[in-house]
Design a protein around this motif. Structure first.
Motif, mmCIF file in Angstrom:
data_model
loop_
_atom_site.group_PDB
_atom_site.id
_atom_site.type_symbol
_atom_site.label_atom_id
_atom_site.label_comp_id
_atom_site.label_asym_id
_atom_site.label_seq_id
_atom_site.Cartn_x
_atom_site.Cartn_y
_atom_site.Cartn_z
ATOM 1 N N LYS A 174 1.709 -17.930 0.906
ATOM 2 C CA LYS A 174 1.038 -17.506 -0.323
ATOM 3 C C LYS A 174 1.628 -16.238 -0.916
ATOM 4 O O LYS A 174 1.623 -16.037 -2.128
ATOM 5 C CB LYS A 174 -0.453 -17.320 -0.043
ATOM 6 N N ILE A 175 2.135 -15.337 -0.089
ATOM 7 C CA ILE A 175 2.598 -14.038 -0.592
ATOM 8 C C ILE A 175 4.106 -13.996 -0.815
ATOM 9 O O ILE A 175 4.666 -12.941 -1.101
ATOM 10 C CB ILE A 175 2.189 -12.910 0.374
ATOM 11 N N LEU A 176 4.789 -15.120 -0.716
ATOM 12 C CA LEU A 176 6.242 -15.128 -0.870
ATOM 13 C C LEU A 176 6.672 -16.287 -1.765
ATOM 14 O O LEU A 176 6.224 -17.424 -1.589
ATOM 15 C CB LEU A 176 6.931 -15.269 0.496
ATOM 16 N N LYS A 177 7.528 -16.002 -2.720
ATOM 17 C CA LYS A 177 8.088 -17.047 -3.573
ATOM 18 C C LYS A 177 9.603 -16.884 -3.646
ATOM 19 O O LYS A 177 10.117 -15.778 -3.808
ATOM 20 C CB LYS A 177 7.493 -17.005 -4.973
ATOM 21 N N LEU A 178 10.323 -17.998 -3.558
ATOM 22 C CA LEU A 178 11.782 -18.024 -3.629
ATOM 23 C C LEU A 178 12.197 -18.882 -4.814
ATOM 24 O O LEU A 178 11.592 -19.930 -5.082
ATOM 25 C CB LEU A 178 12.374 -18.594 -2.339
ATOM 26 N N ILE A 179 13.229 -18.459 -5.532
ATOM 27 C CA ILE A 179 13.693 -19.155 -6.732
ATOM 28 C C ILE A 179 15.208 -19.304 -6.669
ATOM 29 O O ILE A 179 15.925 -18.341 -6.398
ATOM 30 C CB ILE A 179 13.313 -18.383 -8.010
ATOM 31 N N ALA A 180 15.685 -20.516 -6.906
ATOM 32 C CA ALA A 180 17.123 -20.777 -7.059
ATOM 33 C C ALA A 180 17.358 -21.255 -8.481
ATOM 34 O O ALA A 180 16.710 -22.195 -8.940
ATOM 35 C CB ALA A 180 17.591 -21.822 -6.061
ATOM 36 N N ASN A 181 18.275 -20.606 -9.170
ATOM 37 C CA ASN A 181 18.539 -20.919 -10.575
ATOM 38 C C ASN A 181 20.017 -21.224 -10.763
ATOM 39 O O ASN A 181 20.874 -20.532 -10.208
ATOM 40 C CB ASN A 181 18.131 -19.747 -11.466
ATOM 41 N N ALA A 182 20.304 -22.258 -11.541
ATOM 42 C CA ALA A 182 21.697 -22.621 -11.837
ATOM 43 C C ALA A 182 21.869 -22.814 -13.333
ATOM 44 O O ALA A 182 20.942 -23.197 -14.033
ATOM 45 C CB ALA A 182 22.090 -23.894 -11.100
ATOM 46 N N GLU A 183 23.098 -22.549 -13.800
ATOM 47 C CA GLU A 183 23.410 -22.687 -15.227
ATOM 48 C C GLU A 183 24.831 -23.188 -15.379
ATOM 49 O O GLU A 183 25.755 -22.679 -14.736
ATOM 50 C CB GLU A 183 23.256 -21.345 -15.943
ATOM 51 N N THR A 191 29.992 -22.312 -14.154
ATOM 52 C CA THR A 191 28.721 -22.606 -13.501
ATOM 53 C C THR A 191 28.305 -21.381 -12.709
ATOM 54 O O THR A 191 29.113 -20.811 -11.966
ATOM 55 C CB THR A 191 28.851 -23.815 -12.553
ATOM 56 N N LEU A 192 27.055 -20.966 -12.868
ATOM 57 C CA LEU A 192 26.531 -19.798 -12.170
ATOM 58 C C LEU A 192 25.363 -20.210 -11.292
ATOM 59 O O LEU A 192 24.580 -21.096 -11.657
ATOM 60 C CB LEU A 192 26.048 -18.736 -13.165
ATOM 61 N N LEU A 193 25.240 -19.579 -10.145
ATOM 62 C CA LEU A 193 24.100 -19.779 -9.254
ATOM 63 C C LEU A 193 23.476 -18.420 -8.956
ATOM 64 O O LEU A 193 24.186 -17.454 -8.634
ATOM 65 C CB LEU A 193 24.537 -20.450 -7.949
ATOM 66 N N ILE A 233 26.187 -15.582 -7.605
ATOM 67 C CA ILE A 233 26.385 -15.498 -6.154
ATOM 68 C C ILE A 233 27.843 -15.726 -5.756
ATOM 69 O O ILE A 233 28.378 -15.050 -4.870
ATOM 70 C CB ILE A 233 25.479 -16.520 -5.439
ATOM 71 N N PHE A 234 28.503 -16.673 -6.406
ATOM 72 C CA PHE A 234 29.884 -17.003 -6.030
ATOM 73 C C PHE A 234 30.916 -16.123 -6.723
ATOM 74 O O PHE A 234 32.118 -16.404 -6.672
ATOM 75 C CB PHE A 234 30.165 -18.476 -6.302
ATOM 76 N N ASP A 235 30.437 -15.053 -7.383
ATOM 77 C CA ASP A 235 31.325 -14.049 -7.973
ATOM 78 C C ASP A 235 32.306 -14.678 -8.958
ATOM 79 O O ASP A 235 33.504 -14.373 -8.968
ATOM 80 C CB ASP A 235 32.082 -13.313 -6.858
ATOM 81 N N ARG A 236 31.782 -15.572 -9.806
ATOM 82 C CA ARG A 236 32.625 -16.301 -10.756
ATOM 83 C C ARG A 236 33.202 -15.336 -11.800
ATOM 84 O O ARG A 236 32.486 -14.512 -12.371
ATOM 85 C CB ARG A 236 31.789 -17.375 -11.459
ATOM 86 N N ASN A 237 34.507 -15.434 -12.041
ATOM 87 C CA ASN A 237 35.149 -14.686 -13.120
ATOM 88 C C ASN A 237 35.077 -15.544 -14.379
ATOM 89 O O ASN A 237 35.771 -16.551 -14.496
ATOM 90 C CB ASN A 237 36.603 -14.380 -12.767
ATOM 91 N N TYR A 238 34.204 -15.179 -15.313
ATOM 92 C CA TYR A 238 33.986 -16.026 -16.491
ATOM 93 C C TYR A 238 33.774 -15.145 -17.711
ATOM 94 O O TYR A 238 33.512 -13.942 -17.615
ATOM 95 C CB TYR A 238 32.768 -16.935 -16.279
ATOM 96 N N SER A 239 33.880 -15.748 -18.885
ATOM 97 C CA SER A 239 33.685 -15.046 -20.152
ATOM 98 C C SER A 239 32.910 -15.952 -21.103
ATOM 99 O O SER A 239 33.025 -17.175 -21.039
ATOM 100 C CB SER A 239 35.030 -14.677 -20.796
#
Length: 665
Positions: free
Chosen positions: A589-598, A616-618, A639-645
């Motif tokens: 109840k006191i903890l929430k985890l979120i994974a987001n991708a784009e 793609t970003l995570l 997270i994967f340290d993507r080099n993007y613009s």
């Protein structure tokens, strides 16, 4: 290539939708909205063609800037003006000149060019952000060619409410904010303070150093933004409310140097060494709603807004000397004042009729240090009528029309050689008609279909008409408004008990588009009404509550933009495909985890074809309630340290993290 395809196919496993988002923990309260600041079209219980981002959604994924928060929505793409270090968005391909930004229904876009740097607008004190696409209320006023963005502030409901945060960003940035509100009888007061500071942003370790950037901490990428807001309100009855507000924003930022490899970009050989020591905005406003009786009311908005901006151009990367020909100090000192009156009546059975009159005066004053001040003044008047006609309990028709007229009162030219100020030739007044209609049918209590058509216009900005663009352009004082006809078919509803789905097909036809025409004179361009274009696409979003503690969200946008007048000139800054998503998991109840991708497909950065590749970003976030009135949030972006613009030559931030302590009552 296989890896990119697999990654994209996995995106639905990590989906996101802007609706029904929950915070990182239940301890993050839903901020009460200042409903006087809303400008929405309602059919039944559902707001049509409207996307809303709640304060809980912004907090749960640590979206500290309005632009980053807006990027959570389908149909909205995060963009950047790299040469000016400005963060922006487009809505179904329309930029911020064509989708104005409002605060509680009051326009906040910059008078000179119609843009606003959304990175200067933080989210700490907002209750929600509304985005209208294509079919937006005519009560917003002029220039909503492609929609409107409305930032809605908070309003207290209890005798004492407070929340705030303290946090760190990487090892060289920090944030802090506090919001305090109180409701005592018929009166309420709401205030807040926030501060956001970054010494620099960190580049991806995959970035290859160039002549102007060695990697690591991005050179000249510092920023500091603080904001004070205060509002006092009185609600003498259920149907009447009066509020006075004040907002003070103070910002400063560096401007990282171009570090791309486009041989046609002049910044490759002539980099800009720019800094913005101040980007300051101050707003005063009064909003009221007076209930005359059970069926009639008057709503008013009055405002005065000041904008001051300083841009320093230096000789080199030391940012100390200003001796070369391209070095300067540019000063803006603008203000806007205006208001609107809106009459609402329910006297006609089954109709909710609103009539509004808007007035706005924009004053732009500019000069380089040592030069005289030039002054530009525009007046704009709008008259609009909108009705919500409930034909039956299930079928609603929403027509709207408006007339807009803009008159330039003053425009001054400056000859740098003779040091003489003169008046531009007087331009004729420019006017435009807007008209729209929407049809909405409720199939069931939870399922609805809609069809809308909206003819919208945008007046040319002061910059469009009068700017020399540092000697590379010819002014055009007689630019006509550009026009778009926006069509949409949409559906929203529940497919299953725990599965909701929304989708929209949209098409826009643009005419008299204001575009830059090259070589009108040798080496000089000019803004002209010559463009025809079409935008079309689809949006879809899904929310699935898999289990009580596990939620899946997905949204997807596909957009095509075609330059009919000249297909060789590319539209810039918007990917054809964008997919976003989130999985939210609450193991206890006191903890929430979120994974987001784009995922974003490639996009053009210049009209002649330079572009940036797909990316793609995570991102991962977590929040836990540690005491009754405290929670601890932490997360890692990219997270994967993507080099993007998102703009060629201006890399985005690599892997970065944050830790935030929140407090609340």
């Amino acid at each position: 290539m296989k890896l990119k395809i697999i990654t994209f196919l996995l995106l639905p496993i990590l989906g996101f939708s802007q609706q029904n988002n929950t915070s990182a923990t239940d301890s993050v309260k839903t901020a009460k909205m200042f409903t006087l600041g809303e400008v929405i079209i309602k059919t039944g219980k559902i707001a049509d063609t409207l996307n809303r981002i709640s304060a809980k959604a912004m907090e749960s994924q640590n979206k500290m800037e309005v632009s980053k928060a807006l990027n959570l929505l389908s149909g909205v793409s995060l963009t950047a003006n790299g040469p000016r270090n400005e963060s922006m968005v487009t809505v179904r391909g329309f930029d911020l000149r064509q989708v104005p930004v409002y605060m509680d229904g009051i326009p906040v876009y910059v008078p000179y060019d119609g843009y606003v740097d959304l990175a200067r607008f933080t989210t700490f004190d907002l209750a929600a952000i509304d985005v209208s696409k294509g079919f937006s209320s005519v009560l917003y006023g002029p220039n909503s060619l492609g929609g409107a963005i409305n930032l809605i502030s908070r309003k207290p409901t209890k005798s004492l409410e407070y929340d705030g945060s303290l946090g760190g960003i990487n090892t060289n940035g920090y944030r802090g904010n506090i919001n305090i509100g109180s409701k005592l009888g018929d009166f309420y007061v709401q205030g807040g303070y926030s501060y956001l500071h970054r010494n620099s942003s960190r580049m991806s370790s995959n970035f290859v150093p160039t002549k102007n950037e060695d990697g690591g901490e991005r050179d000249n990428s510092y920023r500091a933004d603080q904001k004070i807001n205060f509002k006092v309100g009185w609600t003498p009855s259920k149907k009447s409310e009066y509020a006075i507000g004040y907002i003070n924003q103070q910002g400063e930022k560096g401007n990282p140097v171009y570090t791309g490899n486009d041989p046609l970009n002049s910044l490759l050989t002539k980099p800009r060494y720019w800094e913005w020591p101040n980007w300051d905005k101050e707003s005063y406003y009064f909003i009221s709603n007076s209930g005359l009786d059970d069926k009639n009311s008057f709503k008013t908005r009055l405002y005065y807004d000041r904008f001051k901006n300083t841009l320093n151009s230096y000789d080199d990367a030391t940012y100390t000397a200003q001796t070369k020909a391209y070095a300067f100090q540019s000063l803006y000192n603008d203000y806007t004042y205006g208001g609107n009156v809106e009459y609402n009546t329910l006297m006609i059975p089954k109709n909710d009729l609103k009539i509004a009159v808007h007035f706005k005066e924009d004053v732009h004053r500019e000069n380089n240090l040592g030069e005289p001040v030039r002054r530009f003044v525009d007046n704009t008047i709008t008259v609009g009528i909108e009705d919500i006609y409930n034909v039956t309990s299930k079928f609603t028709i929403v027509p709207g029309v408006s007339y807009n007229i803009r008159k330039n009162k003053e425009a001054q030219d400056y000859n740098a050689t003779t040091k003489v100020i003169s008046d531009y030739p007087e331009a004729d007044a420019s006017d435009a008609y807007n008209a729209q209609i929407g049809f909405f049918y409720h199939l069931t209590e939870t399922d609805k279909i809609g069809a809308t058509v909206a003819k919208k216009t945008r007046f040319a900005t002061i910059k469009d008409r009068y700017s020399y663009k540092m000697g590379t352009a010819i002014p055009n004082v007689d630019l006509k408004p550009e026009t778009a006809v926006n069509y949409e078919l949409n559906y929203e509803g529940k497919l299953l008990e725990k599965l909701t789905f929304q989708t929209a097909l949209f098409y826009s036809s643009l005419s008299d588009a204001i575009l830059s025409v090259s070589n009108v004179e040798p080496g000089k361009s000019q803004m002209q009404n010559f463009g025809k274009a079409e935008y079309k696409g689809i949006e879809a979003q899904l929310n699935y509550s898999i289990f009580e503690n596990l939620n899946l969200n997905v949204n997807y946008t596909y957009l095509e933009r075609k330059n009919i007048t000249n297909p060789l000139i590319h539209f810039t800054d918007v990917p054809n495909t964008k997919a976003m998503g989130t999985v939210e998991y609450e193991p206890i109840k006191i903890l929430k985890l979120i994974a987001n991708a784009e995922f974003n497909s490639p996009r053009f950065s210049t009209s002649y074809g330079a572009r940036v590749p797909d990316y793609t970003l995570l991102n991962l976030y977590g929040s836990g309630k540690i005491l009754k009135n405290f929670s601890l949030d932490a997360g890692i972006n990219n997270i994967f340290d993507r080099n993007y613009s998102i703009t060629e030559g201006y890399p985005e931030e690599g892997r970065n993290f944050f830790v935030t302590l929140r407090f609340f009552n």
